[in-house]
Design a protein around this motif. Structure first.
Motif, PDB file in Angstrom:
ATOM      1  N   MET A   1     -13.198   1.228  10.240  1.00  0.00           N
ATOM      2  CA  MET A   1     -11.800   0.929  10.233  1.00  0.00           C
ATOM      3  C   MET A   1     -11.123   1.859   9.229  1.00  0.00           C
ATOM      4  SD  MET A   1      -9.795  -2.534   9.092  1.00  0.00           S
ATOM      5  CE  MET A   1     -10.490  -3.546  10.332  1.00  0.00           C
ATOM      6  N   VAL A   2     -10.007   2.369   9.598  1.00  0.00           N
ATOM      7  CA  VAL A   2      -9.183   3.159   8.693  1.00  0.00           C
ATOM      8  C   VAL A   2      -7.902   2.377   8.491  1.00  0.00           C
ATOM      9  CG1 VAL A   2      -7.902   5.311   8.411  1.00  0.00           C
ATOM     10  CG2 VAL A   2     -10.122   5.334   9.558  1.00  0.00           C
ATOM     11  N   HIS A   3      -7.566   2.113   7.235  1.00  0.00           N
ATOM     12  CA  HIS A   3      -6.326   1.404   6.963  1.00  0.00           C
ATOM     13  C   HIS A   3      -5.791   1.798   5.599  1.00  0.00           C
ATOM     14  CE1 HIS A   3      -9.479  -1.298   5.385  1.00  0.00           C
ATOM     15  NE2 HIS A   3      -8.642  -1.419   4.375  1.00  0.00           N
ATOM     16  N   HIS A   4      -4.510   1.646   5.450  1.00  0.00           N
ATOM     17  CA  HIS A   4      -3.843   1.965   4.193  1.00  0.00           C
ATOM     18  C   HIS A   4      -3.763   0.694   3.366  1.00  0.00           C
ATOM     19  CE1 HIS A   4      -1.208   4.139   1.512  1.00  0.00           C
ATOM     20  NE2 HIS A   4      -0.377   3.117   1.526  1.00  0.00           N
ATOM     21  N   THR A   5      -4.141   0.801   2.096  1.00  0.00           N
ATOM     22  CA  THR A   5      -4.080  -0.359   1.210  1.00  0.00           C
ATOM     23  C   THR A   5      -3.188  -0.058   0.023  1.00  0.00           C
ATOM     24  OG1 THR A   5      -6.045   0.375   0.032  1.00  0.00           O
ATOM     25  CG2 THR A   5      -6.388  -1.195   1.819  1.00  0.00           C
ATOM     26  N   ARG A   6      -2.734  -1.118  -0.596  1.00  0.00           N
ATOM     27  CA  ARG A   6      -1.880  -0.983  -1.763  1.00  0.00           C
ATOM     28  C   ARG A   6      -2.312  -2.011  -2.797  1.00  0.00           C
ATOM     29  NH1 ARG A   6       3.443  -1.488   0.347  1.00  0.00           N
ATOM     30  NH2 ARG A   6       3.326   0.722   0.694  1.00  0.00           N
ATOM     31  N   LYS A   7      -2.366  -1.584  -4.059  1.00  0.00           N
ATOM     32  CA  LYS A   7      -2.717  -2.490  -5.148  1.00  0.00           C
ATOM     33  C   LYS A   7      -1.429  -3.063  -5.732  1.00  0.00           C
ATOM     34  CE  LYS A   7      -5.599  -2.711  -9.270  1.00  0.00           C
ATOM     35  NZ  LYS A   7      -6.447  -1.904 -10.183  1.00  0.00           N
ATOM     36  N   ALA A   8      -1.328  -4.368  -5.712  1.00  0.00           N
ATOM     37  CA  ALA A   8      -0.137  -5.039  -6.217  1.00  0.00           C
ATOM     38  C   ALA A   8      -0.173  -5.107  -7.749  1.00  0.00           C
ATOM     39  CB  ALA A   8      -0.046  -6.449  -5.631  1.00  0.00           C
ATOM     40  N   VAL A   9       0.935  -5.500  -8.329  1.00  0.00           N
ATOM     41  CA  VAL A   9       1.038  -5.633  -9.782  1.00  0.00           C
ATOM     42  C   VAL A   9      -0.023  -6.596 -10.318  1.00  0.00           C
ATOM     43  CG1 VAL A   9       2.568  -6.378 -11.662  1.00  0.00           C
ATOM     44  CG2 VAL A   9       3.489  -5.103  -9.722  1.00  0.00           C
ATOM     45  N   ASP A  10      -0.363  -7.626  -9.534  1.00  0.00           N
ATOM     46  CA  ASP A  10      -1.363  -8.600  -9.980  1.00  0.00           C
ATOM     47  C   ASP A  10      -2.803  -8.090  -9.821  1.00  0.00           C
ATOM     48  OD1 ASP A  10      -1.730  -8.710  -7.242  1.00  0.00           O
ATOM     49  OD2 ASP A  10      -1.127 -10.798  -7.031  1.00  0.00           O
ATOM     50  N   GLY A  11      -2.963  -6.832  -9.330  1.00  0.00           N
ATOM     51  CA  GLY A  11      -4.284  -6.238  -9.204  1.00  0.00           C
ATOM     52  C   GLY A  11      -4.985  -6.497  -7.889  1.00  0.00           C
ATOM     53  N   ILE A  12      -4.350  -7.199  -6.970  1.00  0.00           N
ATOM     54  CA  ILE A  12      -4.960  -7.524  -5.674  1.00  0.00           C
ATOM     55  C   ILE A  12      -4.611  -6.444  -4.655  1.00  0.00           C
ATOM     56  CG2 ILE A  12      -4.975  -9.191  -3.777  1.00  0.00           C
ATOM     57  CD1 ILE A  12      -4.464 -11.362  -5.887  1.00  0.00           C
ATOM     58  N   TRP A  13      -5.657  -5.977  -3.937  1.00  0.00           N
ATOM     59  CA  TRP A  13      -5.477  -4.970  -2.900  1.00  0.00           C
ATOM     60  C   TRP A  13      -5.161  -5.666  -1.575  1.00  0.00           C
ATOM     61  CZ3 TRP A  13      -5.536   0.230  -3.734  1.00  0.00           C
ATOM     62  CH2 TRP A  13      -6.042   0.670  -4.959  1.00  0.00           C
ATOM     63  N   THR A  14      -4.204  -5.138  -0.826  1.00  0.00           N
ATOM     64  CA  THR A  14      -3.857  -5.696   0.488  1.00  0.00           C
ATOM     65  C   THR A  14      -3.666  -4.558   1.485  1.00  0.00           C
ATOM     66  OG1 THR A  14      -1.496  -5.703  -0.046  1.00  0.00           O
ATOM     67  CG2 THR A  14      -2.709  -7.742  -0.457  1.00  0.00           C
ATOM     68  N   ILE A  15      -3.884  -4.864   2.757  1.00  0.00           N
ATOM     69  CA  ILE A  15      -3.640  -3.902   3.834  1.00  0.00           C
ATOM     70  C   ILE A  15      -2.144  -3.815   4.065  1.00  0.00           C
ATOM     71  CG2 ILE A  15      -3.950  -3.446   6.298  1.00  0.00           C
ATOM     72  CD1 ILE A  15      -6.682  -4.805   6.074  1.00  0.00           C
ATOM     73  N   VAL A  16      -1.632  -2.595   4.216  1.00  0.00           N
ATOM     74  CA  VAL A  16      -0.225  -2.391   4.517  1.00  0.00           C
ATOM     75  C   VAL A  16      -0.070  -2.478   6.029  1.00  0.00           C
ATOM     76  CG1 VAL A  16       1.746  -0.832   4.348  1.00  0.00           C
ATOM     77  CG2 VAL A  16       0.062  -0.942   2.475  1.00  0.00           C
ATOM     78  N   LYS A  17       0.409  -3.601   6.511  1.00  0.00           N
ATOM     79  CA  LYS A  17       0.548  -3.808   7.957  1.00  0.00           C
ATOM     80  C   LYS A  17       1.629  -2.904   8.525  1.00  0.00           C
ATOM     81  CE  LYS A  17      -1.269  -8.407   7.764  1.00  0.00           C
ATOM     82  NZ  LYS A  17      -1.088  -9.815   7.956  1.00  0.00           N
ATOM     83  N   GLY A  18       1.355  -2.366   9.719  1.00  0.00           N
ATOM     84  CA  GLY A  18       2.311  -1.500  10.390  1.00  0.00           C
ATOM     85  C   GLY A  18       2.271  -0.049   9.936  1.00  0.00           C
ATOM     86  N   TYR A  19       1.367   0.293   9.007  1.00  0.00           N
ATOM     87  CA  TYR A  19       1.268   1.680   8.538  1.00  0.00           C
ATOM     88  C   TYR A  19       0.819   2.541   9.720  1.00  0.00           C
ATOM     89  CZ  TYR A  19       0.279   5.505   5.293  1.00  0.00           C
ATOM     90  OH  TYR A  19       0.280   6.697   4.629  1.00  0.00           O
ATOM     91  N   PRO A  20       1.448   3.693   9.971  1.00  0.00           N
ATOM     92  CA  PRO A  20       1.163   4.462  11.188  1.00  0.00           C
ATOM     93  C   PRO A  20      -0.266   5.012  11.298  1.00  0.00           C
ATOM     94  CG  PRO A  20       2.645   5.683   9.733  1.00  0.00           C
ATOM     95  CD  PRO A  20       2.500   4.305   9.158  1.00  0.00           C
ATOM     96  N   PHE A  21      -1.018   5.069  10.198  1.00  0.00           N
ATOM     97  CA  PHE A  21      -2.369   5.602  10.257  1.00  0.00           C
ATOM     98  C   PHE A  21      -3.433   4.515  10.357  1.00  0.00           C
ATOM     99  CE2 PHE A  21       0.017   8.871   7.766  1.00  0.00           C
ATOM    100  CZ  PHE A  21       0.115   9.772   8.801  1.00  0.00           C
ATOM    101  N   ASN A  22      -3.048   3.251  10.344  1.00  0.00           N
ATOM    102  CA  ASN A  22      -4.017   2.161  10.498  1.00  0.00           C
ATOM    103  C   ASN A  22      -4.630   2.231  11.887  1.00  0.00           C
ATOM    104  OD1 ASN A  22      -3.239   1.229   7.995  1.00  0.00           O
ATOM    105  ND2 ASN A  22      -2.138  -0.548   8.759  1.00  0.00           N
ATOM    106  N   ARG A  23      -5.929   2.045  11.974  1.00  0.00           N
ATOM    107  CA  ARG A  23      -6.600   1.948  13.280  1.00  0.00           C
ATOM    108  C   ARG A  23      -7.998   1.396  13.092  1.00  0.00           C
ATOM    109  NH1 ARG A  23      -8.817   7.820  15.239  1.00  0.00           N
ATOM    110  NH2 ARG A  23      -9.179   8.713  13.196  1.00  0.00           N
ATOM    111  N   ARG A  24      -8.554   0.879  14.168  1.00  0.00           N
ATOM    112  CA  ARG A  24      -9.925   0.357  14.152  1.00  0.00           C
ATOM    113  C   ARG A  24     -10.833   1.340  14.874  1.00  0.00           C
ATOM    114  NH1 ARG A  24     -11.278  -4.709  12.893  1.00  0.00           N
ATOM    115  NH2 ARG A  24     -12.994  -4.699  14.357  1.00  0.00           N
ATOM    116  N   ILE A  25     -11.955   1.629  14.264  1.00  0.00           N
ATOM    117  CA  ILE A  25     -12.990   2.444  14.888  1.00  0.00           C
ATOM    118  C   ILE A  25     -14.211   1.543  14.942  1.00  0.00           C
ATOM    119  CG2 ILE A  25     -14.375   4.529  14.688  1.00  0.00           C
ATOM    120  CD1 ILE A  25     -11.959   5.688  13.094  1.00  0.00           C
TER     121      ILE A  25
END
Length: 141
Positions: A1-25
């Motif tokens: 799986m290729v997906h874009h993640t972002r680390k929030a201020v609280d230190g938790i990583w989440t997937i950025v939904k709707g990011y144009p490069f997200n895809r499942r392999i």
């Protein structure tokens, strides 16, 4: 799986939904075979294979691709071929290092036979001291 993640201020990583490069392999994704195995009788003469699974780790390459290792594929293939109602897969199509163009969502991943076929735990790339590309891949035996 290729997906874009972002680390929030609280230190938790989440997937950025709707990011144009997200895809499942997945195990059903068409993949190009490269190197000396491409079209070779040892892999049934094929130039394309289906799917990846059991990928353990990897890293970004020097040209913004992603390399990924294939771990314990032989055990999984053994169990897969013995599962009633599940179509058998050709085990020679697995165990290769996989390269994914993470920023080209319509691209086809590549399995590189020039990096050999074994239980790649990871695949990393760097430039050596004299400007040569160095690729390292390890395995637990």
């Amino acid at each position: 799986m290729v997906h874009h993640t972002r680390k929030a201020v609280d230190g938790i990583w989440t997937i950025v939904k709707g990011y144009p490069f997200n895809r499942r392999i997945t195990a059903d994704t068409p993949i190009n075979l490269t190197g000396t195995a491409k079209g070779n009788g040892a892999v049934g003469g094929v130039t394309h294979v289906i799917g990846i699974f059991a990928n353990l780790s990897g890293r970004k390459t020097l040209c913004d691709m992603v390399f990924s290792g294939k771990y314990n594929y032989a055990e999984i293939m053994q169990n897969w071929s013995e599962t009633a109602g599940v179509p058998a897969q050709n085990p020679t199509h697995y165990g290769w290092a996989v390269e994914i163009a993470a920023y080209e969502p319509k691209s086809t991943p590549k399995k590189h036979s020039m990096l050999s076929r074994f239980t790649h735990e990871n695949v990393v790339m760097t430039l050596g001291k004299y400007g040569r590309i160095v690729v390292y891949s390890g395995a637990s035996l």
